[in-house]
Design a protein around this motif. Structure first.
Motif, short mmCIF file in Angstrom:
data_model
loop_
_atom_site.label_atom_id
_atom_site.label_comp_id
_atom_site.label_asym_id
_atom_site.label_seq_id
_atom_site.Cartn_x
_atom_site.Cartn_y
_atom_site.Cartn_z
N UNK A 1 0.82 -1.21 0.00
CA UNK A 1 0.00 0.00 0.00
C UNK A 1 0.85 1.26 0.00
N UNK A 2 2.14 1.12 0.21
CA UNK A 2 3.09 2.23 0.05
C UNK A 2 3.55 2.33 -1.40
N UNK A 3 3.60 1.19 -2.07
CA UNK A 3 4.17 1.14 -3.43
C UNK A 3 3.15 1.52 -4.50
N UNK A 4 1.88 1.22 -4.23
CA UNK A 4 0.84 1.44 -5.25
C UNK A 4 -0.36 2.15 -4.63
N UNK A 5 -1.05 2.96 -5.42
CA UNK A 5 -2.33 3.49 -4.95
C UNK A 5 -3.34 2.35 -4.84
N UNK A 6 -4.30 2.51 -3.99
CA UNK A 6 -5.23 1.43 -3.72
C UNK A 6 -5.99 0.98 -4.97
N UNK A 7 -6.22 1.92 -5.89
CA UNK A 7 -6.97 1.55 -7.10
C UNK A 7 -6.21 0.56 -7.99
N UNK A 8 -4.95 0.34 -7.71
CA UNK A 8 -4.15 -0.66 -8.42
C UNK A 8 -4.81 -2.04 -8.35
N UNK A 9 -5.57 -2.31 -7.27
CA UNK A 9 -6.17 -3.64 -7.07
C UNK A 9 -7.66 -3.67 -7.36
N UNK A 10 -8.21 -2.58 -7.87
CA UNK A 10 -9.64 -2.56 -8.16
C UNK A 10 -9.95 -3.33 -9.44
N UNK A 11 -11.11 -3.99 -9.50
CA UNK A 11 -11.50 -4.68 -10.74
C UNK A 11 -11.81 -3.66 -11.83
N UNK B 1 -4.32 11.02 6.19
CA UNK B 1 -4.38 11.50 7.56
C UNK B 1 -3.06 11.23 8.28
N UNK B 2 -2.81 12.02 9.32
CA UNK B 2 -1.62 11.88 10.16
C UNK B 2 -0.35 11.91 9.32
N UNK B 3 -0.21 12.99 8.55
CA UNK B 3 0.99 13.15 7.73
C UNK B 3 1.09 12.16 6.59
N UNK B 4 -0.03 11.59 6.19
CA UNK B 4 -0.04 10.65 5.08
C UNK B 4 0.14 9.20 5.48
N UNK B 5 0.24 8.91 6.78
CA UNK B 5 0.45 7.53 7.21
C UNK B 5 -0.78 6.66 6.99
N UNK B 6 -1.95 7.28 6.98
CA UNK B 6 -3.20 6.55 6.78
C UNK B 6 -3.97 7.17 5.61
N UNK B 7 -4.79 6.35 4.99
CA UNK B 7 -5.63 6.85 3.89
C UNK B 7 -7.09 6.45 4.11
N UNK B 8 -7.95 7.37 3.76
CA UNK B 8 -9.39 7.12 3.75
C UNK B 8 -9.84 7.20 2.30
N UNK B 9 -10.27 6.08 1.76
CA UNK B 9 -10.70 6.01 0.36
C UNK B 9 -12.18 5.69 0.34
N UNK B 10 -12.92 6.47 -0.42
CA UNK B 10 -14.36 6.23 -0.58
C UNK B 10 -14.63 5.94 -2.06
N UNK B 11 -15.24 4.79 -2.30
CA UNK B 11 -15.59 4.38 -3.66
C UNK B 11 -17.11 4.37 -3.80
N UNK B 12 -17.60 5.02 -4.82
CA UNK B 12 -19.02 4.95 -5.15
C UNK B 12 -19.18 4.07 -6.38
N UNK B 13 -19.94 3.02 -6.25
CA UNK B 13 -20.17 2.11 -7.37
C UNK B 13 -21.15 2.74 -8.34
N UNK B 14 -20.74 2.91 -9.56
CA UNK B 14 -21.55 3.64 -10.54
C UNK B 14 -22.53 2.77 -11.29
N UNK B 15 -22.26 1.50 -11.39
CA UNK B 15 -23.18 0.61 -12.11
C UNK B 15 -22.99 -0.83 -11.64
#
Length: 232
Positions: A196-206, A218-232
């Protein structure tokens, strides 16, 4: 180190037993880690802020069906259950029976939460059932192939317009005082987390599932909050 084979519950994936028996599979580990101060220490004092952020990202209206994929130490699940309106329902799925038993003990009597045994990479749930789903610090514990299937399954069980909230590790700023300590900790205890440091999370999305993605660190970039809205 390995958990003795006689103590491994059926159906628990090999990678989880071999890598995280000391944290999630062993009943002694579950009793040990179910301490609010310890969970907060592991997250460098950020547990409450991250929990609040995850719950807030699910949205102000929790009507309909909510899914939490994997149990969480601390009071996240009880708080989520208490936040449900009269027409809201919560399902929690985990692959370790003792984790579900531990969560059952934390929930108030007559809670109405559905607890189900199942693997995040092969959810025993109907397609398009849920309005929202939560992955709270789960993906960093999974090998890439499992992580990819977990995300695909989470999106599968969401209805179009549904929301998937993910809270997990992220590569911090280079000047972050915890940068190198976290490298050492993750290499030692969390061998899949540095992905999760090497790739953005969307690297593993279908790629076949269209989503709208937003990210906040958050916290200087140590954590990430990702929100995905399913479009279809």
């Amino acid at each position: 180190m390995h958990l003795p084979p006689r103590a491994v519950p059926p159906g628990v994936p090999d990678y989880l037993v071999q890598t995280y028996w000391w944290a999630y599979v062993s009943p002694k580990a579950i009793r040990f880690f179910e301490r609010p101060w310890l969970v907060n220490l592991i997250l460098w004092g950020n547990y409450r802020a991250l929990e609040n952020a995850a719950l807030g990202a699910l949205g102000p209206d929790l009507s309909g069906e909510t899914l939490q994929i994997a149990c969480v130490y601390g009071d996240l699940s009880p708080r989520l259950a208490r936040a449900l309106p009269a027409d809201g329902a919560l399902t929690v799925v985990d692959v370790v029976p003792d984790q579900l038993a531990n969560l059952e003990r934390k929930l108030p009597r007559g809670h109405g939460v559905s607890l189900g045994l199942g693997d995040s990479a092969d959810l025993p749930l109907e397609t398009g059932r849920f309005h929202r789903a939560l992955l709270f610090f789960l993906l960093h514990e999974q090998p890439e192939a499992v992580r990819r299937r977990t995300l695909a399954e989470a999106l599968r069980v969401l209805r179009p317009g549904g929301r998937l909230v993910i809270m997990d590790y992220h590569r911090p700023r280079p000047w972050h005082p915890l940068y190198w300590p976290m490298v050492a900790i993750l290499k030692t205890l969390e061998p899949f987390a540095l992905d999760l440091w090497r790739h953005p999370l969307e690297h593993w999305l279908p790629p076949e599932v269209p989503v709208r993605l937003s990210r906040r660190t958050r916290f200087g970039g140590l954590y990430q909050e990702v929100v995905l809205e399913k479009l279809a």
